[in-house]
Write a protein that holds these residues in place. Structure first.
Motif, PDB file in Angstrom:
ATOM      1  N   ILE A  20       0.837  -1.203   0.000  1.00 48.57           N
ATOM      2  CA  ILE A  20       0.000   0.000   0.000  1.00 48.57           C
ATOM      3  C   ILE A  20       0.871   1.251   0.000  1.00 48.57           C
ATOM      4  O   ILE A  20       0.573   2.236  -0.707  1.00 48.57           O
ATOM      5  CB  ILE A  20      -0.951  -0.024   1.210  1.00 48.57           C
ATOM      6  N   GLN A  21       1.943   1.243   0.789  1.00 46.43           N
ATOM      7  CA  GLN A  21       2.842   2.395   0.801  1.00 46.43           C
ATOM      8  C   GLN A  21       3.492   2.617  -0.567  1.00 46.43           C
ATOM      9  O   GLN A  21       3.644   3.759  -1.013  1.00 46.43           O
ATOM     10  CB  GLN A  21       3.919   2.192   1.872  1.00 46.43           C
ATOM     11  N   TYR A  22       3.860   1.530  -1.255  1.00 47.92           N
ATOM     12  CA  TYR A  22       4.454   1.655  -2.592  1.00 47.92           C
ATOM     13  C   TYR A  22       3.445   2.212  -3.583  1.00 47.92           C
ATOM     14  O   TYR A  22       3.769   3.084  -4.410  1.00 47.92           O
ATOM     15  CB  TYR A  22       4.969   0.290  -3.039  1.00 47.92           C
ATOM     16  N   GLN A  23       2.216   1.748  -3.503  1.00 49.75           N
ATOM     17  CA  GLN A  23       1.173   2.256  -4.388  1.00 49.75           C
ATOM     18  C   GLN A  23       0.898   3.735  -4.126  1.00 49.75           C
ATOM     19  O   GLN A  23       0.704   4.518  -5.065  1.00 49.75           O
ATOM     20  CB  GLN A  23      -0.100   1.435  -4.216  1.00 49.75           C
ATOM     21  N   ASN A  24       0.901   4.125  -2.874  1.00 53.49           N
ATOM     22  CA  ASN A  24       0.676   5.543  -2.551  1.00 53.49           C
ATOM     23  C   ASN A  24       1.816   6.411  -3.083  1.00 53.49           C
ATOM     24  O   ASN A  24       1.589   7.523  -3.583  1.00 53.49           O
ATOM     25  CB  ASN A  24       0.546   5.711  -1.041  1.00 53.49           C
ATOM     26  N   VAL A  42       1.346   9.401  -5.805  1.00 52.66           N
ATOM     27  CA  VAL A  42       1.789  10.779  -5.578  1.00 52.66           C
ATOM     28  C   VAL A  42       2.709  11.247  -6.704  1.00 52.66           C
ATOM     29  O   VAL A  42       2.609  12.384  -7.202  1.00 52.66           O
ATOM     30  CB  VAL A  42       2.490  10.878  -4.205  1.00 52.66           C
ATOM     31  N   GLU A  43       3.613  10.369  -7.147  1.00 50.92           N
ATOM     32  CA  GLU A  43       4.520  10.719  -8.241  1.00 50.92           C
ATOM     33  C   GLU A  43       3.749  10.959  -9.533  1.00 50.92           C
ATOM     34  O   GLU A  43       4.047  11.904 -10.299  1.00 50.92           O
ATOM     35  CB  GLU A  43       5.529   9.593  -8.437  1.00 50.92           C
ATOM     36  N   SER A  44       2.761  10.125  -9.799  1.00 54.07           N
ATOM     37  CA  SER A  44       1.955  10.304 -11.007  1.00 54.07           C
ATOM     38  C   SER A  44       1.181  11.613 -10.969  1.00 54.07           C
ATOM     39  O   SER A  44       1.108  12.348 -11.977  1.00 54.07           O
ATOM     40  CB  SER A  44       0.995   9.125 -11.163  1.00 54.07           C
ATOM     41  N   ILE A  45       0.616  11.942  -9.823  1.00 49.47           N
ATOM     42  CA  ILE A  45      -0.122  13.198  -9.695  1.00 49.47           C
ATOM     43  C   ILE A  45       0.808  14.394  -9.898  1.00 49.47           C
ATOM     44  O   ILE A  45       0.466  15.389 -10.558  1.00 49.47           O
ATOM     45  CB  ILE A  45      -0.824  13.260  -8.325  1.00 49.47           C
ATOM     46  N   TYR A  46       2.009  14.293  -9.370  1.00 52.20           N
ATOM     47  CA  TYR A  46       2.967  15.387  -9.509  1.00 52.20           C
ATOM     48  C   TYR A  46       3.378  15.587 -10.979  1.00 52.20           C
ATOM     49  O   TYR A  46       3.482  16.722 -11.455  1.00 52.20           O
ATOM     50  CB  TYR A  46       4.176  15.094  -8.638  1.00 52.20           C
ATOM     51  N   MET A  93       0.587  17.267 -12.859  1.00 51.51           N
ATOM     52  CA  MET A  93       0.507  18.682 -12.540  1.00 51.51           C
ATOM     53  C   MET A  93       1.565  19.480 -13.304  1.00 51.51           C
ATOM     54  O   MET A  93       1.301  20.584 -13.797  1.00 51.51           O
ATOM     55  CB  MET A  93       0.691  18.887 -11.030  1.00 51.51           C
ATOM     56  N   LEU A  94       2.768  18.914 -13.446  1.00 47.64           N
ATOM     57  CA  LEU A  94       3.819  19.596 -14.205  1.00 47.64           C
ATOM     58  C   LEU A  94       3.443  19.714 -15.686  1.00 47.64           C
ATOM     59  O   LEU A  94       3.664  20.752 -16.335  1.00 47.64           O
ATOM     60  CB  LEU A  94       5.138  18.855 -14.045  1.00 47.64           C
ATOM     61  N   GLN A  95       2.880  18.652 -16.232  1.00 47.48           N
ATOM     62  CA  GLN A  95       2.468  18.683 -17.636  1.00 47.48           C
ATOM     63  C   GLN A  95       1.368  19.710 -17.874  1.00 47.48           C
ATOM     64  O   GLN A  95       1.405  20.466 -18.857  1.00 47.48           O
ATOM     65  CB  GLN A  95       2.004  17.298 -18.076  1.00 47.48           C
ATOM     66  N   ASN A  96       0.426  19.752 -17.000  1.00 48.92           N
ATOM     67  CA  ASN A  96      -0.656  20.722 -17.149  1.00 48.92           C
ATOM     68  C   ASN A  96      -0.129  22.154 -17.026  1.00 48.92           C
ATOM     69  O   ASN A  96      -0.585  23.064 -17.728  1.00 48.92           O
ATOM     70  CB  ASN A  96      -1.733  20.480 -16.109  1.00 48.92           C
ATOM     71  N   GLN A  97       0.826  22.338 -16.154  1.00 49.31           N
ATOM     72  CA  GLN A  97       1.391  23.670 -16.000  1.00 49.31           C
ATOM     73  C   GLN A  97       2.185  24.088 -17.235  1.00 49.31           C
ATOM     74  O   GLN A  97       2.144  25.246 -17.659  1.00 49.31           O
ATOM     75  CB  GLN A  97       2.278  23.703 -14.752  1.00 49.31           C
TER      76      GLN A  97
END
Length: 200
Positions: free
Chosen positions: A153-157, A161-165, A168-172
């Motif tokens: 679960i910690q690895y998936q989280n 988080v990395e995918s969300i980050y 966000m960079l791509q959208n910016q």
């Protein structure tokens, strides 16, 4: 004619008087009581209750009985169970071979082993130990499984988080405001270097 006294009568009278004096209450020597008063009767002896072991074995319990500290009169069942499995002679021999600091634990172990032997005549205490070891192994397996699930679960989280980050960079980067900021930064760099612009 003279009257003579009879020696036998005189002796008998003296003996009777001595007996009367000896048997009178005032002839006893007074004995002081703990409260300070005087009594003509001696104190009663202190009653000594034998230990449960000596009472069951029907023998006299001496002052230095090796079983008395561990089998009090109020717990006869404790000695009865240990006696049926180990025997009184073996219990006494074992306690005499051990130091006094370890005798209480030895008695508790013998009583526990005797109770286990009554519950399970075949395996006794060993059966209870095997059952507990089996439970420990099952709990350790469940604990290892739970720890593996927590790590997963910690690895998936962390990946989430990395995918969300990254998104966000791509959208910016794709936003118009980001492009304008980049162009203005380029113009500032040229003027800072002292370069003349290509158009007038």
């Amino acid at each position: 004619m003279e009257c003579r006294e009879n020696p036998s009568i005189t002796t008998t009278g003296a003996t009777a008087a001595a007996v009367a004096v000896a048997t009178s209450p005032s002839s006893f020597s007074p004995i002081s009581s703990p409260t300070g008063s005087f009594s003509s009767f001696p104190p009663r002896p202190v009653s000594f209750s034998p230990c449960a072991a000596c009472k069951i074995l029907r023998r006299r319990c001496v002052d230095k009985c090796v079983l008395a500290p561990y089998f009090p009169p109020s717990e006869p069942l404790k000695f009865t169970i240990a006696h049926r499995v180990f025997g009184a002679s073996n219990i006494i021999k074992l306690l005499q071979e051990l130091p006094e600091a370890q005798r209480s634990d030895a008695v508790d172990s013998m009583v526990y082993d005797a109770n286990a032997r009554f519950r399970d005549p075949v395996y006794g205490c060993a059966g209870a130990i095997c059952q507990l070891q089996k439970q420990i192994s099952e709990l350790q397996a469940e604990l290892a499984k739970s720890q593996a699930e927590i790590l997963n679960i910690q690895y998936q989280n962390a990946n989430l988080v990395e995918s969300i980050y990254q998104k966000m960079l791509q959208n910016q980067e794709n936003s118009p405001q980001y492009q304008q900021d980049e162009d203005s930064r380029f113009f500032l760099d040229e003027s800072f270097l002292g370069l003349e612009p290509l158009w007038t």
